[in-house]
Design an enzyme around this catalytic site. Structure first.
Site, PDB file in Angstrom:
ATOM      1  N   ARG A 180       7.178  -4.036  -2.618  1.00 22.95           N
ATOM      2  CA  ARG A 180       7.022  -5.089  -1.620  1.00 22.95           C
ATOM      3  C   ARG A 180       7.478  -4.541  -0.264  1.00 22.95           C
ATOM      4  NH1 ARG A 180       4.181  -7.285  -4.599  1.00 22.95           N
ATOM      5  NH2 ARG A 180       4.237  -9.402  -5.425  1.00 22.95           N
ATOM      6  N   ARG A 193      10.145  -1.554 -15.556  1.00 19.96           N
ATOM      7  CA  ARG A 193       8.938  -1.045 -16.234  1.00 19.96           C
ATOM      8  C   ARG A 193       8.175  -0.062 -15.351  1.00 19.96           C
ATOM      9  NH1 ARG A 193       8.439  -6.472 -17.120  1.00 19.96           N
ATOM     10  NH2 ARG A 193       8.520  -7.193 -19.275  1.00 19.96           N
ATOM     11  N   ILE A 194       7.921  -0.474 -14.093  1.00 25.57           N
ATOM     12  CA  ILE A 194       7.087   0.369 -13.219  1.00 25.57           C
ATOM     13  C   ILE A 194       7.840   1.635 -12.827  1.00 25.57           C
ATOM     14  CG2 ILE A 194       5.828   0.485 -11.013  1.00 25.57           C
ATOM     15  CD1 ILE A 194       5.268  -2.546 -11.333  1.00 25.57           C
ATOM     16  N   HIS A 241      -2.594  -3.010  -0.292  1.00 22.80           N
ATOM     17  CA  HIS A 241      -1.985  -3.668  -1.468  1.00 22.80           C
ATOM     18  C   HIS A 241      -2.935  -3.630  -2.674  1.00 22.80           C
ATOM     19  CE1 HIS A 241       1.049  -6.974  -2.818  1.00 22.80           C
ATOM     20  NE2 HIS A 241       0.558  -6.339  -3.866  1.00 22.80           N
ATOM     21  N   GLU A 273       2.273  -8.756   5.468  1.00 21.01           N
ATOM     22  CA  GLU A 273       0.842  -8.664   5.111  1.00 21.01           C
ATOM     23  C   GLU A 273       0.113  -9.941   5.492  1.00 21.01           C
ATOM     24  OE1 GLU A 273       0.438  -7.582   0.973  1.00 21.01           O
ATOM     25  OE2 GLU A 273       1.796  -5.901   1.222  1.00 21.01           O
TER      26      GLU A 273
END
Ligand code: 8YV
Length: 332
Positions: free
Chosen positions: A247, A164-165, A294, A276
């Site tokens: 990610r 989708r992205i 993020h 992170e």
């Protein structure tokens, strides 16, 4: 008199937007994280021992050690987020605990942020604004040769992960005149490929060697961990840029920092990092890196939509239906 059924105990690990929390309080016995502190692993264990439903986020490691201590009531982990790499799906399945996520509602926001980085890095936006705001500098005015970046129009964009992205990024990028290339586990539907005039690369190595900008848009799974390994990063052209809004674990971050410092690639736009909230200091020190904390999906509209998805998943599940966004390890 018929008894009102007991509301499920839903433990939410982070502070969510007020409207989402209000609705959760109405529907569930919701235990909220009012001060938004980061829950320790011990607090997570205490939560899964007691809860019927746990609502974690990307900042919580719901690993084997946590899930294997879950109490008998825990039947659902309703992740507030699309990526589920923070949840050990195999252990959850073995314990018959369902897992859901929030796909779709953060696609456009994340694609916008990806496009923003695709523009920001070659056009040196962060570097230029930092220069202007630094009181040690005095801007002497326009110059024909100062702050020159690189044109993105006509360049080749290689998208890793055309879900989708990735597709939403491709649509935006095409409108900016970029040529769309992609690598994905599967080739996308013919009509989508045609609409995007996209070139499919079965070989990631071959695609990487020919791209001007590479955008990482795949989930982090065991198969994509360090997909951009030291060996693959070496395949990039010295003029190439990398953008990552997916990610951090998909890229070998230390090697990325090293090649940027060495000038082996032109720069990077990074919204996510391998460890992170820690970030390799070399990346932060480089003016050829635009680093964001993020925030790809960080819009109030997106967060409310995510909260609504979480609520729908919980409600469907506790009412005995299949929750719409159930995830299984095999999907990744
Ligand atoms: C979310 C994300 O904000 O949904 C994801 O996978 O990376 C983020 O944009 C985060 O996961 C919230 O848990």
């Amino acid at each position: 008199m018929p008894q009102t059924p007991k509301k499920p105990l839903v433990i939410v690990t982070r502070k969510l937007p007020d409207v989402v929390e209000t609705r959760m309080r109405e529907l569930f016995d919701a235990r909220l994280n009012v001060d938004d502190h980061h829950m320790s692993q011990a607090e997570l264990v205490a939560a899964v021992k007691e809860a019927d439903v746990l609502v974690p986020t990307v900042t919580d490691r719901i690993d084997r050690a946590v899930i294997s201590q879950a109490g008998p009531n825990l039947r659902l982990i309703a992740n507030f987020g699309t990526g589920v790499d923070n949840v050990d799906l195999d252990t959850a399945r073995n314990r018959s605990i369902a897992v859901t996520n929030t796909p779709g509602v953060l696609t456009e926001d994340t694609a916008d942020m990806t496009m923003a980085l695709i523009l920001a890095v070659p056009r040196r936006l962060a570097e230029a604004t930092t220069y202007l705001k630094d009181p040690r500098h005095h801007w002497a005015g326009w110059s024909p040769t100062w702050m020159l970046g690189h044109r993105i129009y006509g360049k080749r964009l290689g998208i890793i992960g055309m879900g989708r992205i990735g597709t939403a990024v491709a649509r935006r990028a095409k409108a900016f005149g970029l040529q769309i290339h992609y690598h994905n586990r599967r080739r996308v539907a013919e009509d989508v490929e045609r609409e995007l005039e996209a070139t499919y690369w079965d070989s990631l190595d071959q695609m990487l060697a020919r791209m001007d900008i590479v955008s990482v848009n795949c989930p982090h799974t065991p198969a994509t961990y360090h997909l951009l390994s030291a060996r693959r990063l070496k395949l990039l052209k010295p003029t190439a840029y990398i953008v990552n809004t997916a990610r951090g674990e998909v890229i070998d971050e230390n090697e990325l920092a090293r090649i940027i410092e060495a000038g082996a690639i032109a720069g990077a736009g990074l919204d996510v990092f391998e460890h992170e909230p820690a970030i390799n200091p070399k990346l932060l020190a480089s003016d050829r890196v635009v680093a964001l904390p993020h925030m790809g999906s960080a819009t109030i509209e997106g967060r409310i939509d995510m909260g609504e998805k979480v609520i729908i998943n919980i409600k469907a599940f506790v009412d005995g239906h299949n929750p719409p966004d159930r995830v299984h390890a095999a999907m990744f």
